[in-house]
Design a protein around this motif. Structure first.
Motif, PDB file in Angstrom:
ATOM      1  N   UNK A 176       0.847  -1.105  -0.182  1.00 57.20           N
ATOM      2  CA  UNK A 176      -0.082   0.048   0.026  1.00 57.20           C
ATOM      3  C   UNK A 176       0.750   1.002   0.007  1.00 57.20           C
ATOM      4  N   UNK A 177       2.127   1.240   0.159  1.00 52.97           N
ATOM      5  CA  UNK A 177       3.049   2.378   0.211  1.00 52.97           C
ATOM      6  C   UNK A 177       3.098   2.733   1.666  1.00 52.97           C
ATOM      7  N   UNK A 178       2.431   2.309   2.662  1.00 52.14           N
ATOM      8  CA  UNK A 178       2.206   2.519   4.130  1.00 52.14           C
ATOM      9  C   UNK A 178       2.843   1.111   4.745  1.00 52.14           C
ATOM     10  N   UNK A 179       3.640   1.324   5.915  1.00 54.40           N
ATOM     11  CA  UNK A 179       4.179   0.120   6.419  1.00 54.40           C
ATOM     12  C   UNK A 179       3.126  -0.605   7.226  1.00 54.40           C
ATOM     13  N   UNK A 180       2.775  -1.910   7.058  1.00 57.81           N
ATOM     14  CA  UNK A 180       1.939  -2.602   7.645  1.00 57.81           C
ATOM     15  C   UNK A 180       2.426  -4.141   8.102  1.00 57.81           C
ATOM     16  N   UNK A 181       1.624  -4.949   8.815  1.00 58.99           N
ATOM     17  CA  UNK A 181       1.821  -6.123   9.125  1.00 58.99           C
ATOM     18  C   UNK A 181       1.107  -7.099   8.355  1.00 58.99           C
ATOM     19  N   UNK A 182       1.309  -8.168   7.647  1.00 63.95           N
ATOM     20  CA  UNK A 182       0.770  -9.290   7.017  1.00 63.95           C
ATOM     21  C   UNK A 182       1.158 -10.445   7.180  1.00 63.95           C
ATOM     22  N   UNK A 183       0.271 -11.680   6.830  1.00 70.30           N
ATOM     23  CA  UNK A 183       0.505 -12.802   7.145  1.00 70.30           C
ATOM     24  C   UNK A 183       1.351 -13.562   6.064  1.00 70.30           C
ATOM     25  N   UNK A 184       2.422 -14.120   6.605  1.00 66.36           N
ATOM     26  CA  UNK A 184       3.617 -14.604   5.580  1.00 66.36           C
ATOM     27  C   UNK A 184       2.657 -15.549   4.652  1.00 66.36           C
ATOM     28  N   UNK A 185       2.115 -16.285   5.120  1.00 68.04           N
ATOM     29  CA  UNK A 185       1.561 -17.462   3.953  1.00 68.04           C
ATOM     30  C   UNK A 185       0.839 -16.482   3.116  1.00 68.04           C
ATOM     31  N   UNK A 186       0.010 -15.597   3.126  1.00 65.77           N
ATOM     32  CA  UNK A 186      -0.452 -14.942   1.989  1.00 65.77           C
ATOM     33  C   UNK A 186       0.366 -14.301   0.972  1.00 65.77           C
ATOM     34  N   UNK A 187       1.454 -14.003   1.490  1.00 63.06           N
ATOM     35  CA  UNK A 187       2.615 -13.295   0.782  1.00 63.06           C
ATOM     36  C   UNK A 187       3.341 -14.295  -0.183  1.00 63.06           C
ATOM     37  N   UNK A 188       3.532 -15.568   0.377  1.00 58.89           N
ATOM     38  CA  UNK A 188       4.032 -16.599  -0.266  1.00 58.89           C
ATOM     39  C   UNK A 188       2.954 -17.129  -1.380  1.00 58.89           C
ATOM     40  N   UNK A 189       1.629 -17.223  -0.979  1.00 56.06           N
ATOM     41  CA  UNK A 189       0.652 -17.619  -1.955  1.00 56.06           C
ATOM     42  C   UNK A 189       0.529 -16.710  -3.225  1.00 56.06           C
ATOM     43  N   UNK A 190       1.127 -15.194  -2.811  1.00 60.39           N
ATOM     44  CA  UNK A 190       1.025 -14.512  -4.083  1.00 60.39           C
ATOM     45  C   UNK A 190       2.438 -14.462  -4.810  1.00 60.39           C
ATOM     46  N   UNK A 191       3.208 -15.557  -4.539  1.00 60.50           N
ATOM     47  CA  UNK A 191       4.296 -15.782  -5.443  1.00 60.50           C
ATOM     48  C   UNK A 191       5.631 -14.974  -4.945  1.00 60.50           C
ATOM     49  N   UNK A 192       5.528 -14.276  -3.837  1.00 63.52           N
ATOM     50  CA  UNK A 192       6.504 -13.404  -3.354  1.00 63.52           C
ATOM     51  C   UNK A 192       7.538 -14.064  -2.128  1.00 63.52           C
TER      52      UNK A 192
END
Length: 319
Positions: free
Chosen positions: A239-255
């Motif tokens: 989003x351009x703003x620092x935030x906290x996200x679940x690792x699993x969802x980031x990996x699912x996005x291929x990152x």
């Protein structure tokens, strides 16, 4: 300073935080009926015309619930407004909320203009602004907001990195008004701890994602139950703003969660449907490791109340 009337007489000193793609009328209604503040981001209502329909639905159902349960404690409604130049809906959404006399405005990113604050005050509403540091708190107070939401380290979604002990203490030195604290608050003891630090209310988001009424896909809820604090990634990529996200969802996005690039915050954009690009990146706070079920909101708030009272009793804290 006494809390504004709208924040008094809650069943529990809790504000359900407004969450992107999660806080829909079903969740807001359940939170209000449980006696806490229920909130949602105005931008969740899409298209823009849906905002009026949502507020009408919430007002109608809460009025009926109050008539059927005259002794019930019913929490107020809050709507989150993103105060940013890319939010093309801001003027529309503010106008609709003022027409409905929404009792609590929660503003984010930038302090609201004085005319917005004055309009909310004209019918007895209040404006709470979320901040992540002392400098932002000072600017918001100069703008004339009624209270501050301190988004400390460990909070889900957009969050800061300052310890809640430090942030609450510093802000209390310059402000004796309403303070709401966010940051890995997941049980009744944490709510009492927030008050012990000097906050008036707790700001809880992630714990309400894992409830039956939350508008979140089942995989999102299950990811919260399986995650631990170490699985929460802090980044500004999405989003351009620092935030906290679940690792699993980031990996699912291929990152690769451990090698995310930095985003250019000047390219933040809250216009139109572009925000939908974020829907599969799941925000969550570091309190996920304390969550292991998906109750109804009523069941959760009752449990939080018991835990809160049990902690007060254990510590010998008077009512």
């Amino acid at each position: 300073m006494a809390l504004p009337a709208v924040l008094q007489n809650l069943s529990l000193p809790v504000v359900g935080s407004p969450m992107f793609i999660v806080s829909y009328p079903e969740l807001v209604l359940a939170q209000c009926k449980a006696g806490i503040v229920g909130s949602f981001p105005a931008l969740n209502a899409r298209p823009a015309e849906q905002l009026d329909a949502w507020l009408t639905q919430i007002e109608t159902e809460l009025a009926a619930y109050k008539a059927a349960n005259p002794g019930a404690t019913i929490g107020p409604v809050a709507v989150n407004q993103i105060v940013h130049q890319s939010n093309e809906r801001l003027e529309h959404d503010v106008r609709v909320c003022i027409e409905h006399k929404v009792p609590i405005f929660i503003t984010s990113l930038r302090a609201p203009a004085r005319e917005i604050i004055d309009a909310v005050h004209s019918y007895g509403g209040i404006v709470l602004h979320d901040v992540i540091n002392l400098r932002h708190a000072g600017k918001a107070l100069e703008a004339g907001v009624d209270g501050l939401i301190l988004v400390a380290a460990g909070a889900g979604g957009h969050a800061g990195t300052t310890s809640p002990f430090a942030l609450v203490g510093e802000v209390r030195r310059l402000f004796d008004g309403p303070i709401v604290l966010s940051g890995a608050i997941a049980n009744g003891g944490s709510i009492l701890a927030a008050q012990a630090m000097g906050a008036d209310l707790a700001y809880m988001g992630t714990r309400f994602i894992a409830t039956q009424e939350a508008h979140a896909v089942e995989a999102y809820k299950r990811a919260i139950l399986s995650a631990k604090a170490a699985d929460i990634i802090y980044t500004n990529l999405f989003t351009g703003v620092h935030g906290n996200y679940i690792r699993e969802s980031i990996m699912n996005a291929g990152l690769d969660p451990d090698a995310l690039p930095e985003s250019d915050k000047t390219k933040m954009n809250f216009a139109g449907d572009k925000a939908k690009a974020w829907k599969d990146i799941w925000g969550a706070g570091q309190g996920v490791g304390l969550m292991d079920d998906i109750p109804t909101v009523a069941e959760l708030v009752a449990r939080l109340r018991r835990e809160y009272d049990e902690t007060r009793s254990r510590l010998g804290v008077g009512r």
